[in-house]
Each structure stands twice: as structure tokens, then as C-alpha cells.
Motif scaffolding. Structure first.
Motif, PDB file in Angstrom:
ATOM      1  N   SER A   1      13.644  38.769  33.849  1.00  0.00           N
ATOM      2  CA  SER A   1      13.339  39.825  32.880  1.00  0.00           C
ATOM      3  C   SER A   1      14.532  40.762  32.695  1.00  0.00           C
ATOM      4  O   SER A   1      14.867  41.137  31.567  1.00  0.00           O
ATOM      5  CB  SER A   1      12.119  40.630  33.327  1.00  0.00           C
ATOM      6  OG  SER A   1      10.979  39.830  33.333  1.00  0.00           O
ATOM      7  N   LEU A   2      15.144  41.136  33.780  1.00  0.00           N
ATOM      8  CA  LEU A   2      16.303  42.024  33.716  1.00  0.00           C
ATOM      9  C   LEU A   2      17.454  41.360  32.957  1.00  0.00           C
ATOM     10  O   LEU A   2      18.076  41.980  32.084  1.00  0.00           O
ATOM     11  CB  LEU A   2      16.752  42.412  35.123  1.00  0.00           C
ATOM     12  CG  LEU A   2      17.981  43.315  35.219  1.00  0.00           C
ATOM     13  CD1 LEU A   2      17.750  44.645  34.512  1.00  0.00           C
ATOM     14  CD2 LEU A   2      18.337  43.551  36.678  1.00  0.00           C
ATOM     15  N   LEU A   3      17.730  40.103  33.252  1.00  0.00           N
ATOM     16  CA  LEU A   3      18.811  39.396  32.555  1.00  0.00           C
ATOM     17  C   LEU A   3      18.510  39.248  31.068  1.00  0.00           C
ATOM     18  O   LEU A   3      19.405  39.396  30.222  1.00  0.00           O
ATOM     19  CB  LEU A   3      19.047  38.031  33.196  1.00  0.00           C
ATOM     20  CG  LEU A   3      19.703  38.074  34.569  1.00  0.00           C
ATOM     21  CD1 LEU A   3      19.685  36.697  35.211  1.00  0.00           C
ATOM     22  CD2 LEU A   3      21.124  38.606  34.467  1.00  0.00           C
ATOM     23  N   ARG A   4      17.255  38.968  30.721  1.00  0.00           N
ATOM     24  CA  ARG A   4      16.888  38.870  29.298  1.00  0.00           C
ATOM     25  C   ARG A   4      17.092  40.206  28.591  1.00  0.00           C
ATOM     26  O   ARG A   4      17.603  40.265  27.469  1.00  0.00           O
ATOM     27  CB  ARG A   4      15.443  38.407  29.161  1.00  0.00           C
ATOM     28  CG  ARG A   4      15.272  36.947  29.447  1.00  0.00           C
ATOM     29  CD  ARG A   4      13.843  36.491  29.197  1.00  0.00           C
ATOM     30  NE  ARG A   4      13.710  35.102  29.538  1.00  0.00           N
ATOM     31  CZ  ARG A   4      12.850  34.621  30.425  1.00  0.00           C
ATOM     32  NH1 ARG A   4      12.011  35.422  31.052  1.00  0.00           N
ATOM     33  NH2 ARG A   4      12.810  33.339  30.680  1.00  0.00           N
ATOM     34  N   GLU A   5      16.666  41.278  29.233  1.00  0.00           N
ATOM     35  CA  GLU A   5      16.840  42.606  28.642  1.00  0.00           C
ATOM     36  C   GLU A   5      18.319  42.934  28.467  1.00  0.00           C
ATOM     37  O   GLU A   5      18.734  43.462  27.423  1.00  0.00           O
ATOM     38  CB  GLU A   5      16.164  43.668  29.505  1.00  0.00           C
ATOM     39  CG  GLU A   5      16.350  45.085  29.017  1.00  0.00           C
ATOM     40  CD  GLU A   5      15.807  45.326  27.614  1.00  0.00           C
ATOM     41  OE1 GLU A   5      16.345  46.205  26.913  1.00  0.00           O
ATOM     42  OE2 GLU A   5      14.845  44.627  27.203  1.00  0.00           O
TER      43      GLU A   5
END
Length: 85
Positions: free
Chosen positions: A72-76
Motif C-alpha cells: 500500500s505504501l509503495l502504491r501510494e
């Protein structure tokens, strides 16, 4: 999250500063650590080196986010990067 690598040797001389693996076979000695570096790799069999590698692995594992949170962090971050282009 916990962190800190206090007591570890300087990254340029430490076998735990690079990606690697610990090889153990039940009933067989010794445990061996393979640590890669920029020009190749090294094998470590000394107990102190192996203990430092295990401690570093524990530190990294303790500091790491869980897989779904990391994704999720990498996608954001990727979305932010793309919107700033």
C-alpha cells in the motif's frame, strides 16, 4: 517498529551490511553465512559473525512493515510520483 544497529561494525566491513543467506542443515556443522557485496561474496563460519548476521536480520525484520502495508505504501508513493511528473 524498532530499529537501530548499535554495536554493529562499519557497513563497509560488516558481513551483515549486504544481502545474504544463512545455510544450516540439521545435524551438520558449521552454520554458514553467505554475504554478497559489490564485487562478489564471502562465506562466514565464525560464531561471532553468524551471531551478528542473525542480530541484523532480527533488527531488519522488526523494523519491516507487513507485506500488505508495504504494498500500500509503495502504491501510494508511486501515485504521488506519477502525479508530480
Amino acid at each position: 517498529m524498532s530499529g537501530g544497529a548499535s554495536g554493529l561494525r562499519h557497513p563497509d566491513t560488516s558481513p551483515i551490511s549486504r544481502p545474504g543467506c544463512v545455510s544450516r542443515w540439521p545435524g551438520l556443522e558449521p552454520t554458514v553465512v553467505f554475504a554478497e557485496n559489490y564485487t562478489g561474496g564471502m562465506y562466514f563460519e565464525e560464531r561471532g559473525d553468524i551471531d551478528r548476521c542473525r542480530a541484523a536480520h532480527r533488527t531488519l525484520t522488526d523494523a519491516a512493515l507487513e507485506a500488505d502495508i508495504s504494498r500500500s505504501l509503495l502504491r501510494e508513493m508511486a501515485r504521488r510520483f506519477e502525479s508530480e511528473r
